[in-house]
Design an enzyme around this catalytic site. Sequence first.
Site, PDB file in Angstrom:
ATOM      1  CG  HIS A  38     -20.787 -49.532 -60.592  1.00 50.51           C
ATOM      2  ND1 HIS A  38     -20.856 -50.868 -60.953  1.00 50.51           N
ATOM      3  CD2 HIS A  38     -22.068 -49.159 -60.337  1.00 50.51           C
ATOM      4  CE1 HIS A  38     -22.101 -51.286 -60.876  1.00 50.51           C
ATOM      5  NE2 HIS A  38     -22.873 -50.270 -60.515  1.00 50.51           N
ATOM      6  CG  HIS A  41     -22.635 -50.100 -64.941  1.00 51.31           C
ATOM      7  ND1 HIS A  41     -22.473 -49.234 -63.886  1.00 51.31           N
ATOM      8  CD2 HIS A  41     -23.974 -50.344 -65.027  1.00 51.31           C
ATOM      9  CE1 HIS A  41     -23.656 -48.953 -63.367  1.00 51.31           C
ATOM     10  NE2 HIS A  41     -24.580 -49.612 -64.021  1.00 51.31           N
ATOM     11  CD  GLN A 157     -32.774 -54.996 -65.000  1.00 52.71           C
ATOM     12  OE1 GLN A 157     -33.385 -53.996 -64.667  1.00 52.71           O
ATOM     13  NE2 GLN A 157     -31.466 -54.994 -65.182  1.00 52.71           N
TER      14      GLN A 157
END
Length: 285
Positions: A38, A41, A157
């Site tokens: 999407h 990204h 992350q």
Amino acid sequence: MTASIPCLATVSEIRAALAEARAGGDSIGLVPTMGALHEGHLSLIRAARAENDVVVVSIFVNPTQFGPNEDLKRYPRDLEGDGLLCAEAGADLIFCPSAGEMYPEPYSTWVEVEGLTGGLCGRSRPGHFRGVCTVVSKLFNICDPERAYFGEKDAQQLAVVTRMVRNLDFPVEIVPCPTVREADGLAMSSRNARLSPQERAQAPVLYRALSAAYDRVRAGERDAPALDRLIRSILAGAPLGEVDYVEIVRADDLTPVATLSGENLMAVAVRFGETRLIDNVRVSA
Ligand code: AMP
């Protein structure tokens, strides 16, 4: 029409393609993804395009970062559509290995970052970051990029990968990229496609709650429990959402704070049915 770009499925193929580029003096930028691409990204791919000679997008739904009761089987996949989007955004190569290619039997080597992974998503997803760190390490070893691009949407992350790179001396620069949102504030995610229309209508509550807390900090509030209550009271306005966590932590080491100071992260995870959404905002105090 954009021409399609090569999609290489084996470690030896991508190594050979990149060795050629590197021998010619090209710098390599890597964008690790799980596909179903999407605009979030694509913003990473465009950032990589602007800073590197060769841009590799990895598309791999990494089984080792999913828990036994998580959505590995139902995770959205669209390799064909992803290929077109990667080409349009300026990528040069896609690395799309199989699980067997990434985890050849017997597989028994793991990368674990301690300390940063106990709270936030690490608490409700035990083993998740071990899977993430292992696959990211492998991607770094396979592609040997100068730079790798990660979204701030997945703040834990990003913090964990940054720590791993520093601790293990990976010769790669981690480039953080801002969260891309829908017009109503919902952070873009491949999982959004799995929301029912009713859930989708309530999902912007995550960003609404975080934005209200952000404004409250800007207005002088420093008390984390008060901000926690504010966030929860707004999240409660979405009856289809079940709160997994609300956490207010230091941005650098993700330890919970009682009183905000310096750089802080306010982060939430909310389940809508089977779909777990996360979001966060940084705020300095
Ligand atoms: P995923 O495919 O969900 O594993 O995400 C691949 C990369 O894209 C990760 O670095 C994510 O943090 C990043 N990403 C996912 N969604 C967004 C978004 N809405 N804005 C910015 N980056 C994102």
